[in-house]
Enzyme design. Structure first.
Site, PDB file in Angstrom:
ATOM      1  N   CYS A  43       0.841  -1.195   0.000  1.00 34.41           N
ATOM      2  CA  CYS A  43       0.000   0.000   0.000  1.00 34.41           C
ATOM      3  C   CYS A  43       0.881   1.252   0.000  1.00 34.41           C
ATOM      4  O   CYS A  43       1.971   1.254   0.561  1.00 34.41           O
ATOM      5  CB  CYS A  43      -0.938   0.101   1.190  1.00 34.41           C
ATOM      6  SG  CYS A  43      -2.017  -1.313   1.364  1.00 34.41           S
ATOM      7  N   ARG A  85       3.422  -0.119  -5.134  1.00 30.16           N
ATOM      8  CA  ARG A  85       3.226  -0.724  -3.814  1.00 30.16           C
ATOM      9  C   ARG A  85       1.918  -1.504  -3.709  1.00 30.16           C
ATOM     10  O   ARG A  85       1.653  -2.169  -2.715  1.00 30.16           O
ATOM     11  CB  ARG A  85       3.261   0.356  -2.732  1.00 30.16           C
ATOM     12  CG  ARG A  85       4.544   1.151  -2.720  1.00 30.16           C
ATOM     13  CD  ARG A  85       4.502   2.226  -1.665  1.00 30.16           C
ATOM     14  NE  ARG A  85       4.472   1.662  -0.344  1.00 30.16           N
ATOM     15  CZ  ARG A  85       5.534   1.315   0.363  1.00 30.16           C
ATOM     16  NH1 ARG A  85       6.729   1.498  -0.128  1.00 30.16           N
ATOM     17  NH2 ARG A  85       5.410   0.797   1.560  1.00 30.16           N
ATOM     18  N   TRP A 129      -2.796  -2.725  -1.666  1.00 28.53           N
ATOM     19  CA  TRP A 129      -2.545  -4.137  -1.942  1.00 28.53           C
ATOM     20  C   TRP A 129      -3.307  -4.875  -0.850  1.00 28.53           C
ATOM     21  O   TRP A 129      -2.996  -4.754   0.339  1.00 28.53           O
ATOM     22  CB  TRP A 129      -1.052  -4.450  -1.871  1.00 28.53           C
ATOM     23  CG  TRP A 129      -0.736  -5.854  -2.281  1.00 28.53           C
ATOM     24  CD1 TRP A 129      -0.598  -6.319  -3.555  1.00 28.53           C
ATOM     25  CD2 TRP A 129      -0.522  -6.977  -1.424  1.00 28.53           C
ATOM     26  NE1 TRP A 129      -0.319  -7.658  -3.545  1.00 28.53           N
ATOM     27  CE2 TRP A 129      -0.266  -8.096  -2.248  1.00 28.53           C
ATOM     28  CE3 TRP A 129      -0.532  -7.155  -0.038  1.00 28.53           C
ATOM     29  CZ2 TRP A 129      -0.017  -9.365  -1.728  1.00 28.53           C
ATOM     30  CZ3 TRP A 129      -0.283  -8.420   0.462  1.00 28.53           C
ATOM     31  CH2 TRP A 129      -0.030  -9.507  -0.381  1.00 28.53           C
ATOM     32  N   ASN A 163      -1.045   1.936   5.813  1.00 30.04           N
ATOM     33  CA  ASN A 163      -0.202   0.914   5.181  1.00 30.04           C
ATOM     34  C   ASN A 163       0.345   0.042   6.309  1.00 30.04           C
ATOM     35  O   ASN A 163       0.918   0.557   7.256  1.00 30.04           O
ATOM     36  CB  ASN A 163       0.930   1.633   4.433  1.00 30.04           C
ATOM     37  CG  ASN A 163       2.082   0.700   4.056  1.00 30.04           C
ATOM     38  OD1 ASN A 163       3.222   1.126   4.005  1.00 30.04           O
ATOM     39  ND2 ASN A 163       1.800  -0.545   3.776  1.00 30.04           N
ATOM     40  N   GLY A 164       0.112  -1.268   6.217  1.00 26.72           N
ATOM     41  CA  GLY A 164       0.578  -2.172   7.264  1.00 26.72           C
ATOM     42  C   GLY A 164      -0.521  -3.137   7.645  1.00 26.72           C
ATOM     43  O   GLY A 164      -1.467  -3.353   6.878  1.00 26.72           O
ATOM     44  N   GLU A 167      16.478 -17.051 -11.436  1.00 31.08           N
ATOM     45  CA  GLU A 167      16.006 -15.683 -11.662  1.00 31.08           C
ATOM     46  C   GLU A 167      15.240 -15.583 -12.987  1.00 31.08           C
ATOM     47  O   GLU A 167      14.202 -14.921 -13.063  1.00 31.08           O
ATOM     48  CB  GLU A 167      17.206 -14.712 -11.634  1.00 31.08           C
ATOM     49  CG  GLU A 167      16.870 -13.256 -11.910  1.00 31.08           C
ATOM     50  CD  GLU A 167      15.885 -12.627 -10.938  1.00 31.08           C
ATOM     51  OE1 GLU A 167      15.585 -13.212  -9.889  1.00 31.08           O
ATOM     52  OE2 GLU A 167      15.378 -11.541 -11.262  1.00 31.08           O
ATOM     53  N   LYS A 206      11.273 -14.471 -13.381  1.00 31.07           N
ATOM     54  CA  LYS A 206      10.781 -13.422 -14.288  1.00 31.07           C
ATOM     55  C   LYS A 206       9.660 -13.971 -15.163  1.00 31.07           C
ATOM     56  O   LYS A 206       8.633 -13.329 -15.363  1.00 31.07           O
ATOM     57  CB  LYS A 206      11.907 -12.871 -15.185  1.00 31.07           C
ATOM     58  CG  LYS A 206      13.006 -12.109 -14.495  1.00 31.07           C
ATOM     59  CD  LYS A 206      12.613 -10.730 -14.018  1.00 31.07           C
ATOM     60  CE  LYS A 206      12.145 -10.680 -12.621  1.00 31.07           C
ATOM     61  NZ  LYS A 206      13.055 -10.503 -11.511  1.00 31.07           N
ATOM     62  N   GLU A 252       6.482 -14.451 -12.996  1.00 28.77           N
ATOM     63  CA  GLU A 252       5.793 -13.304 -12.409  1.00 28.77           C
ATOM     64  C   GLU A 252       5.206 -12.349 -13.435  1.00 28.77           C
ATOM     65  O   GLU A 252       4.194 -11.717 -13.143  1.00 28.77           O
ATOM     66  CB  GLU A 252       6.661 -12.569 -11.379  1.00 28.77           C
ATOM     67  CG  GLU A 252       7.806 -11.758 -11.916  1.00 28.77           C
ATOM     68  CD  GLU A 252       8.558 -11.016 -10.809  1.00 28.77           C
ATOM     69  OE1 GLU A 252       7.970 -10.642  -9.786  1.00 28.77           O
ATOM     70  OE2 GLU A 252       9.767 -10.790 -11.000  1.00 28.77           O
ATOM     71  N   LYS A 301       5.299  -4.371  -5.487  1.00 29.84           N
ATOM     72  CA  LYS A 301       6.764  -4.333  -5.551  1.00 29.84           C
ATOM     73  C   LYS A 301       7.393  -4.461  -4.177  1.00 29.84           C
ATOM     74  O   LYS A 301       8.411  -5.112  -4.008  1.00 29.84           O
ATOM     75  CB  LYS A 301       7.215  -3.021  -6.199  1.00 29.84           C
ATOM     76  CG  LYS A 301       8.715  -2.974  -6.332  1.00 29.84           C
ATOM     77  CD  LYS A 301       9.127  -2.334  -7.597  1.00 29.84           C
ATOM     78  CE  LYS A 301      10.612  -2.446  -7.816  1.00 29.84           C
ATOM     79  NZ  LYS A 301      10.992  -3.714  -8.437  1.00 29.84           N
TER      80      LYS A 301
HETATM   81  O1  M6R Z   1      12.728  -4.769  -2.246  1.00 30.50           O
HETATM   82  P1  M6R Z   1      13.277  -6.144  -2.093  1.00 30.50           P
HETATM   83  O2  M6R Z   1      14.495  -6.387  -2.884  1.00 30.50           O
HETATM   84  O3  M6R Z   1      13.499  -6.513  -0.643  1.00 30.50           O
HETATM   85  O4  M6R Z   1      12.151  -7.099  -2.659  1.00 30.50           O
HETATM   86  C1  M6R Z   1      12.271  -8.492  -2.572  1.00 30.50           C
HETATM   87  C2  M6R Z   1      11.252  -9.181  -3.458  1.00 30.50           C
HETATM   88  O5  M6R Z   1       9.958  -8.860  -3.050  1.00 30.50           O
HETATM   89  C3  M6R Z   1      11.428  -8.818  -4.933  1.00 30.50           C
HETATM   90  O6  M6R Z   1      12.726  -9.055  -5.364  1.00 30.50           O
HETATM   91  C4  M6R Z   1      10.437  -9.632  -5.799  1.00 30.50           C
HETATM   92  O7  M6R Z   1      10.792 -10.967  -5.779  1.00 30.50           O
HETATM   93  C5  M6R Z   1      10.416  -9.072  -7.224  1.00 30.50           C
HETATM   94  N1  M6R Z   1       9.064  -8.952  -7.682  1.00 30.50           N
HETATM   95  C6  M6R Z   1      11.083  -9.957  -8.218  1.00 30.50           C
HETATM   96  O8  M6R Z   1      11.055  -9.436  -9.497  1.00 30.50           O
END
Ligand code: M6R
Length: 614
Positions: free
Chosen positions: A2, A27, A75, A101-102, A487, A491, A494, A609
Site C-alpha cells: 500500500c 506498492r 494491496w 499501510n501495514g 532468476e 521473471k 511473475e 513491488k
Molecule cells: O525490495 P526487495 O528487494 O526486498 O524485494 C524483494 C522481493 O519482493 C522482490 O525481489 C520480488 O521478488 C520481485 N518482484 C522480483 O522481481
C-alpha cells in the site's frame, strides 16, 4: 504494501494526491482512493477498486477543489479488493478519514470493542478501526487535538502501520505517524506533504524529513511540519534527507513500460556504481563502516533477502566464498526469522533489498542486530528503513525501479555484492591488490557486455512463440548459472504467467526430467565455465527426450550451437561475472512473452513491488 500520501497547503490537494499515488502504485494496485476537505469543510471521498487511472477519472468528474487531503493505493490483505474495502476509511460521523499501510493485528478485538460502544463498520478491513478509535479519542480525552487523538489511537494498535488522518473540523491540518511501515514528510512554501517514500516528493522538493517509528507529525497548510516523538516531546531537528533523484527518472521517458526502460538502464546503473570505487588501496567502500582488521576477522556471513534479492544472495555466496574464502549462508528472510541462528562475535549479516522496506528482511536484520551481529545493507532506496537501521549501507544507485519485476536492481546488486567480496578478500589477505584490480577491470567490461546482449534482443524475440502457449518450462544451470536459471524462471512466472521450474542442471534427473516430453521447453544456461561440459550432458539428456532447448551460451560455443534448438548468445566473460550478463537475455525474453500475451508487464496480477507485511 500500500502507498499513502497527504497534502495540506495552498494548492489543489487532489493534484499531488493523484500524481503521488501514481508514483506509489508499485506498492499495490487493487484499489485507490482520496479524501479531500472541501472549501465548506466537508470530507469528500472518492475511491474505487482498480488503478489510479480509474480514480483519476472519478476525481476529475467530482471536481475536488479542496487544499487538504489524503490518498491511498492498496494491496489487499484484509478484505477483498473492492470499492467498499478501498481506503480512505471514515469514522461514524464521516468527518474523520484515515489511510493506512501495514497490518493491524488486533483489529478483531478492537472491532468487537468498538461495536459494543456503538460504532458501525462498513468494510472488511483491519484499517477501519483506526478512524473509529480516532473519533473516540478526538471527541474524548484528546479534546479536539489531532496529535493527541492519533497518539491515543496508536496506543491501542498492535502490528505495523503508517497512517495519515484528516478531520473536517481541522481544515489545513493533517496528522501522520509510522510504526514499522515507511513514511516521509516535507515542508515547502506551498504546503506540507507526506508520502510512503521519497518518490512522490521528488516532484515537489529536494529535501524530506524522515520520521522515526512512533513519531507523530502535524502538517499545516502554511507548510510547517511539527514532529513529536513517542514520548510526546517536540523533535527539534527531525532527520533530513536530500533527494538527488530527478523526478523525471520515475517517468516512462518514451518507453512503453517501466520494465523495458529499466532493463535498458542496466549498463549505466552499473557504471554509476563502479565509478570511483577502485582506489589506491583497493576497493573504496567506506559505507561498510568496518576497519580492515574488523573485516579480516569476519568468520561467517549471513546473507538474508527475499525474491530476486535472494537470488543476488546466492551469487554473493559464490563470490565471497570463491574470492574471500569466508563461509556464507544465504537465507530466505521469511524462513530465517523462524529458524535457529548460529552467530559468533565475528559474524556479519548482509541484507539485500532493493526497496529497503521488505518486512521479512527488516525483521531478520533486527533479529541479528539484537544478537550482536553487525548488519550491512545493499539497497537502492535512499533513506529506506534498511539503510537507516543497518550499521552500514551501500546504495546501488540504480535510480527508481518502478516495474514490479526487478531487473536493474538485480544486476546492480550483484555488482555491489562483487565489490563487497573483493573488499573482504583484500582485507583478509585472500587476494592481492593486483588480483582485486584485475577482477575490478573485468567488472568494468560488464556494462558493454550487457549493451551487446541488449543489441541481440532479436534472439529473444525469435523464441517467444515457444513460450507464448507453453503451460510450463524447465530452467537449468549449474554453479552460478543455476542462480541465473532461478532468476530467469522467476521473471517468466511473475510477468508472463508461464509456470517455470528452475533446477540445478545435475538434479534434473532426480525428478523434473519426468516433465520432459516432445516439444517441452528447456532453458539451459550453459556459459563457458568450469562446469560447462557437465551441463552440456544435461542438455543432451533433455534433447534425447524431445525437449525444445533454448540455451544461453558463450559466443563461439559450437558444441551448444549444434545441440540447442535456439541459442541466446552472451559475450565472453569471466565465469564468476557471467551471471550479471546472461540474466539480461532471460529478463528480455520474459518481457517479450508477457507483451505477446497482452499482459501488463509492469503490474503483474496479485503482486506488489514492496512487500511490507510478513
Ligand atoms: O525490495 P526487495 O528487494 O526486498 O524485494 C524483494 C522481493 O519482493 C522482490 O525481489 C520480488 O521478488 C520481485 N518482484 C522480483 O522481481
Amino acid at each position: 504494501m500500500c502507498g499513502i500520501v497527504g497534502y495540506t497547503g495552498s494548492k489543489r490537494a487532489v493534484d499531488y494526491l493523484l500524481d503521488g499515488l501514481a508514483t506509489l502504485e508499485y506498492r499495490g494496485y487493487d484499489s485507490a482512493g482520496v479524501a479531500v476537505l472541501s472549501p465548506d469543510d466537508h470530507l469528500h471521498i472518492v475511491k474505487c477498486q482498480g488503478r489510479v487511472a480509474a480514480l483519476r477519472e472519478r476525481c476529475n468528474a467530482a471536481n475536488l477543489t479542496g487544499t487538504t487531503g489524503i490518498g491511498h493505493t492498496r494491496w489487499a490483505t484484509h478484505g477483498a479488493p473492492s470499492d467498499r474495502n478501498a481506503h480512505p476509511h471514515t469514522d461514524c460521523s464521516g468527518r474523520i478519514a484515515a489511510v493506512h499501510n501495514g497490518i493491524i493485528e488486533n483489529f478483531e478485538d478492537l472491532r468487537a470493542q468498538l461495536r459494543l460502544a456503538g460504532h458501525e463498520f462498513k468494510s472488511d478491513t483491519d484499517t477501519e478501526v483506526i478512524p473509529h478509535l480516532f473519533e473516540d479519542a478526538y471527541k474524548g480525552p484528546a479534546q479536539g487535538d489531532m496529535v493527541r487523538a492519533l497518539r491515543n489511537t496508536v496506543a491501542r494498535l498492535e502490528g505495523s502501520w503508517s497512517i495519515a488522518v484528516t478531520c473536517a473540523d481541522r481544515p489545513g491540518e493533517l496528522v501522520v505517524t509510522r510504526h514499522g511501515s515507511p513514511l516521509v514528510v516535507a515542508s515547502t512554501p506551498e504546503g506540507a506533504y507526506a508520502a510512503s517514500d521519497v518518490m512522490p516528493l521528488a516532484a515537489v522538493t529536494s529535501h524530506v524529513l524522515q520520521l522515526d517509528d512512533d513519531d507523530i507529525a502535524l502538517l499545516k497548510a502554511d507548510g510547517s511540519v511539527t514532529v513529536y516523538d513517542a514520548g510526546g516531546d517536540l523533535v527539534r531537528e527531525p532527520k533530513g534527507l536530500d533527494i538527488d533523484w530527478d523526478a523525471s527518472a520515475a517517468t516512462l521517458g518514451g518507453y512503453s513500460d517501466f520494465m523495458g526502460k529499466e532493463i535498458s538502464e542496466q549498463p549505466e546503473a552499473i557504471e554509476r556504481l563502479l565509478k570511483d570505487r577502485l582506489g589506491e588501496h583497493g576497493i573504496e567502500m567506506d559505507e561498510l563502516n568496518l576497519t580492515n582488521s574488523q573485516l579480516a576477522a569476519i568468520d561467517r556471513i549471513y546473507v538474508v533477502a527475499c525474491g530476486t534479492s535472494y537470488h543476488v544472495g546466492l551469487i554473493a555466496r559464490k563470490l565471497i566464498e570463491h574470492w574471500a574464502k569466508v563461509s556464507v549462508s544465504v537465507e530466505y528472510a521469511s524462513e530465517f526469522n523462524y529458524s535457529d541462528v548460529l552467530v559468533t562475535q565475528n559474524t556479519l549479516c548482509i541484507i539485500i533489498t532493493q526497496s529497503g522496506e521488505t518486512a521479512d528482511t527488516l525483521s531478520a536484520a533486527r533479529r541479528l542486530k539484537g544478537m550482536g551481529c553487525r548488519v550491512f545493507a545493499i539497497t537502492n532506496v535512499l533513506g529506506s528503513s534498511a539503510a537507516r537501521e543497518a550499521d552500514g549501507a551501500l546504495y546501488i544507485q540504480a535510480g527508481p525501479e518502478i516495474a514490479v519485476a526487478s531487473t536493474k536492481a538485480y544486476t546492480a546488486q550483484m555488482v555491489a555484492a562483487a565489490l563487497v567480496a573483493l573488499r573482504l578478500a583484500l582485507a583478509n589477505g585472500q587476494m592481492t591488490q593486483a588480483e582485486v584490480e584485475k577482477v575490478f577491470h573485468q567488472l568494468e567490461t560488464v556494462p558493454d557486455a550487457i549493451r551487446e546482449v541488449l543489441n541481440r534482443s532479436w534472439q529473444d524475440k525469435q523464441v517467444v512463440p515457444i513460450f507464448r502457449d507453453a503451460p510450463s518450462a524447465l530452467y537449468l544451470g549449474r554453479g552460478t548459472s543455476s542462480t541465473t536459471a532461478y532468476e530467469g524462471a522467476l521473471k517468466m512466472k511473475e510477468i508472463a504467467y508461464v509456470h517455470a521450474e528452475a533446477y540445478p542442471a545435475g538434479e534434473m534427473k532426480h525428478g523434473p526430467i519426468a516433465l520432459i516430453q516432445p516439444g517441452y521447453p528447456v532453458v539451459a544456461v550453459v556459459p563457458s565455465d568450469h562446469v560447462h561440459d557437465k551441463t552440456v550432458s544435461n542438455v543432451m539428456e533433455s534433447k534425447a527426450r524431445g525437449a525444445k532447448v533454448i540455451a544461453v551460451a558463450t559466443d563461439g560455443d559450437e558444441q551448444v550451437a549444434n545441440l540447442a534448438d535456439h541459442v541466446l548468445w552472451v559475450p565472453q566473460m569471466d565465469e564468476y561475472l557471467v551471471p550479471i550478463v546472461a540474466v539480461v537475455h532471460l529478463q528480455v525474453l520474459a518481457r517479450y512473452v508477457a507483451k505477446a500475451k497482452g499482459l501488463d508487464v509492469d503490474k503483474p496480477r496479485n503482486l506488489a513491488k514492496s512487500v511490507t507485511v510478513e
